[in-house]
Design an enzyme around this catalytic site. Structure first.
Site, PDB file in Angstrom:
ATOM      1  N   ASN A  16      27.859  16.709  40.931  1.00 23.75           N
ATOM      2  CA  ASN A  16      26.964  16.014  39.996  1.00 23.75           C
ATOM      3  C   ASN A  16      25.892  15.168  40.685  1.00 23.75           C
ATOM      4  OD1 ASN A  16      28.848  14.093  40.740  1.00 23.75           O
ATOM      5  ND2 ASN A  16      28.946  13.131  38.721  1.00 23.75           N
ATOM      6  N   LYS A  39      32.563  18.248  53.121  1.00 24.35           N
ATOM      7  CA  LYS A  39      32.720  19.493  52.356  1.00 24.35           C
ATOM      8  C   LYS A  39      32.059  19.284  51.000  1.00 24.35           C
ATOM      9  CE  LYS A  39      35.077  21.061  49.307  1.00 24.35           C
ATOM     10  NZ  LYS A  39      34.005  21.797  48.638  1.00 24.35           N
ATOM     11  N   GLU A  54      37.248   8.185  44.610  1.00 28.62           N
ATOM     12  CA  GLU A  54      36.342   7.861  43.493  1.00 28.62           C
ATOM     13  C   GLU A  54      36.546   8.956  42.461  1.00 28.62           C
ATOM     14  OE1 GLU A  54      34.656   5.231  43.111  1.00 28.62           O
ATOM     15  OE2 GLU A  54      34.683   4.376  45.121  1.00 28.62           O
ATOM     16  N   ARG A  96      21.655   9.087  31.802  1.00 27.46           N
ATOM     17  CA  ARG A  96      21.324   9.220  33.222  1.00 27.46           C
ATOM     18  C   ARG A  96      22.088  10.441  33.729  1.00 27.46           C
ATOM     19  NH1 ARG A  96      22.525   6.472  38.620  1.00 27.46           N
ATOM     20  NH2 ARG A  96      24.585   6.073  37.793  1.00 27.46           N
ATOM     21  N   CYS A 156      30.288  10.093  36.373  1.00 19.64           N
ATOM     22  CA  CYS A 156      31.587   9.435  36.164  1.00 19.64           C
ATOM     23  C   CYS A 156      31.370   8.107  35.445  1.00 19.64           C
ATOM     24  CB  CYS A 156      32.263   9.216  37.495  1.00 19.64           C
ATOM     25  SG  CYS A 156      31.190   8.395  38.667  1.00 19.64           S
TER      26      CYS A 156
HETATM   27  P1  NAD Z   1      36.312  18.407  41.323  1.00 21.40           P
HETATM   28  O1  NAD Z   1      37.450  17.488  41.501  1.00 21.40           O
HETATM   29  O2  NAD Z   1      36.583  19.714  40.671  1.00 21.40           O
HETATM   30  O3  NAD Z   1      35.664  18.759  42.723  1.00 21.40           O
HETATM   31  C1  NAD Z   1      35.233  17.771  43.617  1.00 21.40           C
HETATM   32  C2  NAD Z   1      35.252  18.335  45.028  1.00 21.40           C
HETATM   33  O4  NAD Z   1      36.589  18.651  45.397  1.00 21.40           O
HETATM   34  C3  NAD Z   1      34.460  19.617  45.193  1.00 21.40           C
HETATM   35  O5  NAD Z   1      33.859  19.596  46.474  1.00 21.40           O
HETATM   36  C4  NAD Z   1      35.529  20.675  45.137  1.00 21.40           C
HETATM   37  O6  NAD Z   1      35.165  21.866  45.804  1.00 21.40           O
HETATM   38  C5  NAD Z   1      36.659  19.983  45.854  1.00 21.40           C
HETATM   39  N1  NAD Z   1      37.997  20.484  45.552  1.00 21.40           N
HETATM   40  C6  NAD Z   1      38.440  21.113  44.438  1.00 21.40           C
HETATM   41  N2  NAD Z   1      39.757  21.390  44.557  1.00 21.40           N
HETATM   42  C7  NAD Z   1      40.148  20.910  45.759  1.00 21.40           C
HETATM   43  C8  NAD Z   1      41.392  20.880  46.461  1.00 21.40           C
HETATM   44  N3  NAD Z   1      42.510  21.391  45.932  1.00 21.40           N
HETATM   45  N4  NAD Z   1      41.435  20.304  47.670  1.00 21.40           N
HETATM   46  C9  NAD Z   1      40.324  19.773  48.200  1.00 21.40           C
HETATM   47  N5  NAD Z   1      39.118  19.768  47.608  1.00 21.40           N
HETATM   48  C10 NAD Z   1      39.035  20.335  46.398  1.00 21.40           C
HETATM   49  O7  NAD Z   1      35.197  17.583  40.575  1.00 21.40           O
HETATM   50  P2  NAD Z   1      33.756  18.080  40.114  1.00 21.40           P
HETATM   51  O8  NAD Z   1      33.941  18.931  38.914  1.00 21.40           O
HETATM   52  O9  NAD Z   1      32.979  18.618  41.266  1.00 21.40           O
HETATM   53  O10 NAD Z   1      33.081  16.685  39.727  1.00 21.40           O
HETATM   54  C11 NAD Z   1      33.272  16.091  38.496  1.00 21.40           C
HETATM   55  C12 NAD Z   1      34.306  14.996  38.588  1.00 21.40           C
HETATM   56  O11 NAD Z   1      33.949  14.068  39.600  1.00 21.40           O
HETATM   57  C13 NAD Z   1      34.371  14.177  37.319  1.00 21.40           C
HETATM   58  O12 NAD Z   1      35.715  13.936  36.959  1.00 21.40           O
HETATM   59  C14 NAD Z   1      33.685  12.876  37.688  1.00 21.40           C
HETATM   60  O13 NAD Z   1      34.076  11.774  36.929  1.00 21.40           O
HETATM   61  C15 NAD Z   1      34.049  12.734  39.111  1.00 21.40           C
HETATM   62  N6  NAD Z   1      33.109  11.841  39.801  1.00 21.40           N
HETATM   63  C16 NAD Z   1      33.531  10.593  40.144  1.00 21.40           C
HETATM   64  C17 NAD Z   1      32.664   9.716  40.760  1.00 21.40           C
HETATM   65  C18 NAD Z   1      33.111   8.333  41.145  1.00 21.40           C
HETATM   66  O14 NAD Z   1      32.433   7.721  41.949  1.00 21.40           O
HETATM   67  N7  NAD Z   1      34.206   7.813  40.630  1.00 21.40           N
HETATM   68  C19 NAD Z   1      31.360  10.119  41.039  1.00 21.40           C
HETATM   69  C20 NAD Z   1      30.955  11.394  40.688  1.00 21.40           C
HETATM   70  C21 NAD Z   1      31.855  12.249  40.068  1.00 21.40           C
END
Ligand code: NAD
Length: 476
Positions: A150, A173, A249, A277, A283
């Site tokens: 995102n 990664k 996070e 935004r 998140c």
């Molecule tokens: P996601 O958890 O699916 O993926 C995040 C990252 O983890 C990606 O790089 C993905 O390839 C990797 N990943 C997936 N499975 C994995 C595994 N088993 N082992 C290691 N890495 C793995 O999340 P997303 O769909 O990319 O992003 C959306 C989520 O991120 C939402 O829940 C959002 O709230 C959260 N987010 C949180 C913050 C924060 O600062 N708290 C900021 C941005 C996004």
């Protein structure tokens, strides 16, 4: 799109087994690049490079590290337009959102250039023995950084900058949906003076396997993750095996509370920012609106008018306010949240229908009268949908706002600062926006409580996530 290979030890390399995957433009559904997919042998090469580079980097003076980071900020700031264009191409977000992200992302280099020289310690007398207690901070070790799609630039720089300030080497990664922006940043870091091997980028189709492998390497001491709570839980379990320092996070479910004494113009402007935004793919996005019954009709009408004025379209058109969602799954999930809320009695004030393709578009949507058992009240919507409920009692709205496993950010709008501060202190959230729809700031500790995460990014705390505290007991 100049760089589509892995970035290891300052060099561009195809993956060891030659596998590649496509990156899709969410506005057109067309493939825009074919990116190398890292394998275990590539991860090992990156770990070796990072360990070697870190030995020299950690030994440099804080000022020397600071100056490289400062230069990275300058170079990135000079290329904001190019970076924003790339962010829009691979993520879909509108140009203004992409410029906002690129600027925010660059700021982490400036902020941590300033923090690199402020790893303050402590010296004091032990009260009982009279020995000196000396406390200092040392780089923790190699850090594995895993980021979501995102914010393809900012979620990376929010980790890279403090890690480098602390003296650590990193392997990043990026999300498979959006690897191009992080790859494009590497020549800027090189030009800024980041030595080969200190920062490595490994896009991959095999996230779980690759990240688990790196986390098992004894040279790795930090796993810093931004993404979903579901994946965060898995990584925390994996971190236990080597007792890694976790920085997590994770997801959010932000309540936005509008009291009857709020300045409604301010509340609508703040709510637009908190909801729209990054088209709601944040998140920090306001997920549940609680509006006092006395002002609910007025607020809903003004907010709906503001949402209706937004232009939906390909984010690369500068007149567009709202781009497509990142992929079909995300769009379908948003549509399902709306269908569920409507089936339970919510009223559609605006939007709510998926437009004809191509592109993963979903229009700005406002739902009123959302029942508290609707799925969108309990899960992250992650899209341009505002779900409005009403309340009459302050204690009741605080209890409803806190009734979630998440605790990242909440928003409160009121004209009475005494009331505002009292409510903020009773909200179980790592961050609160009080009469503001935006809390993100490189100078502030960003992070959540409960299942929204562990640790903080930005602020003074951000660098400490990549450092270990050492205490020396001394007599002389
Ligand atoms: P996601 O958890 O699916 O993926 C995040 C990252 O983890 C990606 O790089 C993905 O390839 C990797 N990943 C997936 N499975 C994995 C595994 N088993 N082992 C290691 N890495 C793995 O999340 P997303 O769909 O990319 O992003 C959306 C989520 O991120 C939402 O829940 C959002 O709230 C959260 N987010 C949180 C913050 C924060 O600062 N708290 C900021 C941005 C996004």
């Amino acid at each position: 799109m100049e760089h589509t290979d892995l970035y290891i030890d300052g060099q561009w390399r195809p993956g060891t087994d030659g596998a590649r995957f496509d990156v899709i433009n969410p506005a057109t559904e067309a493939a825009i690049a074919s990116v190398a997919s890292a394998e275990i042998a590539d991860a090992d090469a990156a770990l070796d490079a990072a360990a070697r580079a870190m030995a020299d980097w950690a030994a440099r003076t804080p000022r020397a590290r600071s100056e490289v980071l400062r230069k990275a900020w300058e170079l990135m700031t000079a290329r904001l337009e190019d970076l924003a264009r790339l962010i829009t191409l691979e993520n879909g977000k509108a140009r203004a959102d992409a410029m906002g992200e690129a600027t925010y992302a660059a700021e982490f280099f400036r902020w941590f250039a300033e923090e690199a020289v402020r790893a303050d310690g402590l010296i004091t007398h032990a009260p009982g023995s009279g020995a000196r207690i000396i406390v200092q901070h040392k780089p923790a070790g190699l850090a594995v950084l895993v980021t979501p799609w995102n914010y393809p630039a900012a979620m990376g720089t929010r980790k890279i900058a403090p890690a480098l300030a602390a003296g650590c080497g990193v392997i990043i990664k990026p999300a498979a949906e959006t690897p191009l922006t992080m790859l494009a940043l590497m020549p800027l870091l090189e030009e800024a003076g980041v030595p080969p091997g200190l920062v490595n980028v490994l896009p991959t189709r095999q996230s779980g396997k690759l990240v688990a492998h790196m986390m098992a390497d004894p040279r790795v001491r930090v796993i810093s993750f931004t993404g979903s709570t579901e994946v965060g839980r898995k990584l925390l379990k994996g971190a236990a095996d080597q007792v890694l320092k976790p920085a997590m996070e994770l997801g959010g479910n932000a309540p936005l509370i509008v009291f009857e004494d709020a300045d409604l113009d301010e509340a609508v402007a703040g709510a637009m920012l908190a909801k729209m935004r990054n088209l709601g793919e944040a998140c920090t996005a306001a997920n549940r609106f609680y509006v006092h019954a006395d002002v609910a009709e007025d607020f809903t009408a003004r907010f709906t008018a503001a949402m209706a004025a937004l232009k939906l379209g390909d984010g690369s058109d500068p007149s567009v306010d709202v781009g497509p969602l990142v992929n079909a799954d995300t769009r379908d999930k948003v549509a399902a949240f709306v269908a569920d809320a409507v089936a339970r009695g919510a009223k559609v004030e605006l939007g709510g229908t998926v437009p004809e393709g191509p592109g993963f578009f979903y229009p700005p949507t406002v739902l009123s009268n959302v029942p508290s058992d609707a799925e969108c009240v309990h899960d992250e919507i992650f899209g341009p949908v505002a779900a409005i409920q009403t309340f009459t009692d302050q204690d009741d709205v605080i209890a409803r706002a806190n009734a979630t496993e998440y605790g990242l950010v909440a928003y409160v709008f009121t004209g009475d600062m005494k009331r505002g501060m009292q409510v903020c202190e009773r909200l179980d959230y790592g961050m609160v926006g009080l009469n503001r729809g935006l809390v993100s700031d490189p100078a502030a500790p960003f992070g959540g409580v409960k299942q929204s995460g562990l640790g903080r990014e930005g602020g003074h705390e951000g660098m400490l996530e990549f450092m270990e505290t050492q205490y020396i007991s001394a007599s002389w």
